[in-house]
Write a protein that holds these residues in place. Structure first.
Motif, mmCIF file in Angstrom:
data_model
loop_
_atom_site.group_PDB
_atom_site.id
_atom_site.type_symbol
_atom_site.label_atom_id
_atom_site.label_comp_id
_atom_site.label_asym_id
_atom_site.label_seq_id
_atom_site.Cartn_x
_atom_site.Cartn_y
_atom_site.Cartn_z
ATOM 1 N N ARG A 89 39.940 -36.793 -3.376
ATOM 2 C CA ARG A 89 40.836 -36.309 -4.423
ATOM 3 C C ARG A 89 42.282 -36.290 -3.942
ATOM 4 N N LEU A 210 46.176 -44.675 -19.557
ATOM 5 C CA LEU A 210 46.257 -43.268 -19.155
ATOM 6 C C LEU A 210 46.310 -42.313 -20.343
ATOM 7 N N ASP A 213 44.581 -38.992 -19.781
ATOM 8 C CA ASP A 213 44.969 -38.257 -18.577
ATOM 9 C C ASP A 213 43.819 -38.185 -17.569
ATOM 10 N N ASP A 215 41.510 -38.354 -14.101
ATOM 11 C CA ASP A 215 41.717 -37.896 -12.726
ATOM 12 C C ASP A 215 41.649 -39.043 -11.729
ATOM 13 N N LEU A 241 52.039 -40.156 -9.889
ATOM 14 C CA LEU A 241 50.662 -39.806 -10.215
ATOM 15 C C LEU A 241 49.965 -39.193 -8.999
ATOM 16 N N LYS A 246 46.401 -36.963 -8.702
ATOM 17 C CA LYS A 246 45.472 -37.989 -9.184
ATOM 18 C C LYS A 246 44.943 -38.804 -8.004
#
Length: 325
Positions: A89, A210, A213, A215, A241, A246
């Motif tokens: 992440r 996008l 939105d 992840d 981003l 992201k």
């Protein structure tokens, strides 16, 4: 072994494991005191894993014409072969390799556009093989080879895909206004896509990918075919981003793009992952271009050796024929 964590949590330690006793010591000499902390760090880092690619393989049948172009008698081309990697992440993971290395095929499998012959990829708990719809709801995918319908306008297409993803109307409106202003699309919102420049088409494709939105964002050659200014706008946006937390998976053959935005990189050659680590570890003080040249040299040497072996066999055959003539 050497243990190194990347991303938003960076820990370096020399971990020594005694197989018989199960004890674990850190590089500072501490044993049980460091073990708890190090294992906690490992578990915490595992919790940040958002994508795990496990042994992906994809083959394509070759027509007679394709065999001729590829200069091969093989009827099947192995595009991706037992490819694995992990992304965490908030990081930017780059797939670097020459054209034809298998980068695009890999990303298309991750985006569920094509199914792998073998292996799987787990994206935020969802399998690309058994739960493709769930995967698609979690990702944004952009490829320079994907084309928008040229008859429609950016305004219409953005609203269409927002509705498709179930984005609330007010949220979609605010996000569109932000993206359109940032990329200068607002001035061309009602111009048909077919009448837009190549750079503007790419910008429209980018923001449409996008709308929900996501992840996890997967970009295949995001700056391919763009002029210098437009390419900079795109790479700056990728950096933003990343700052938003992201996770970005990006493929490219451009060294500077990898060095500018990526935290970790996997080098793909002939469908296989030949090297995968954080950028600084791979570079080891060299330029990325010098590092990447080594696998090419080894591949080229192997190819030349194979050709020379065939030449020598043929030469020996001709010599024997001449002796018996």
């Amino acid at each position: 072994g050497y243990f190194h964590i990347h991303g938003d949590l960076v820990v370096e330690a020399q971990i020594l494991v005694d197989v018989r006793s199960g004890s674990l010591t850190g590089s500072n000499g501490a044993d049980n005191g460091s073990r708890t902390g190090l294992l906690a760090v490992i578990r915490h880092h595992e919790g940040h894993k958002i994508l795990e690619v496990k042994g992906l393989k994809k083959t394509f049948k070759l027509s007679a014409k394709q065999q001729k172009i590829e200069k091969t008698n093989e009827k099947v081309k192995v595009a991706v072969n037992n490819l694995s990697f992990t992304a965490y992440r908030g990081e930017v993971f780059g797939l670097l390799g020459p054209n034809g290395a298998g980068k695009t095929t890999t990303l298309r499998m991750l985006a569920t556009l094509i199914k792998p012959d073998e292996g799987d990829a787990i994206l935020d708990g969802a399998s690309v093989v058994s739960a493709p719809a769930e995967v698609r709801s979690k990702i944004g995918f952009l490829s320079s080879e994907l084309r928008l319908e040229e008859f429609f306008t950016p305004n219409y297409l953005y609203d269409f895909f927002s509705d498709l993803h179930g984005v609330p109307a007010e949220e979609a409106k605010a996000r569109k206004a932000n993206y359109f202003e940032r990329f200068g699309i607002d001035k061309f919102a009602e111009v048909k896509v077919g009448n837009l420049s190549t750079g503007m088409k790419q910008k429209v494709s980018l923001v449409i990918s996008l709308v929900h939105d996501p992840d996890v964002i997967i970009f295949d050659e995001p700056t391919n075919g763009l002029d210098v200014l437009t390419a900079k706008v795109v790479t700056d946006f990728l950096a933003d981003l990343k700052a938003q937390g992201k996770t970005i998976i990006v493929s490219t053959h451009i060294f500077s793009l990898i060095e500018k935005i990526c935290d970790r990189v996997g080098i793909v050659i002939n469908g296989q992952m030949v090297c995968c680590d954080d950028l600084e570890t791979i570079k080891q003080g060299k330029s990325l271009e010098d590092v990447k040249a080594q696998p090419f040299k080894e591949t080229t040497i192997a190819a030349v050796a194979g050709v020379m072996e065939e030449v020598m066999v043929f030469f020996g055959f001709c010599l024997r024929m001449a002796m018996h003539a």
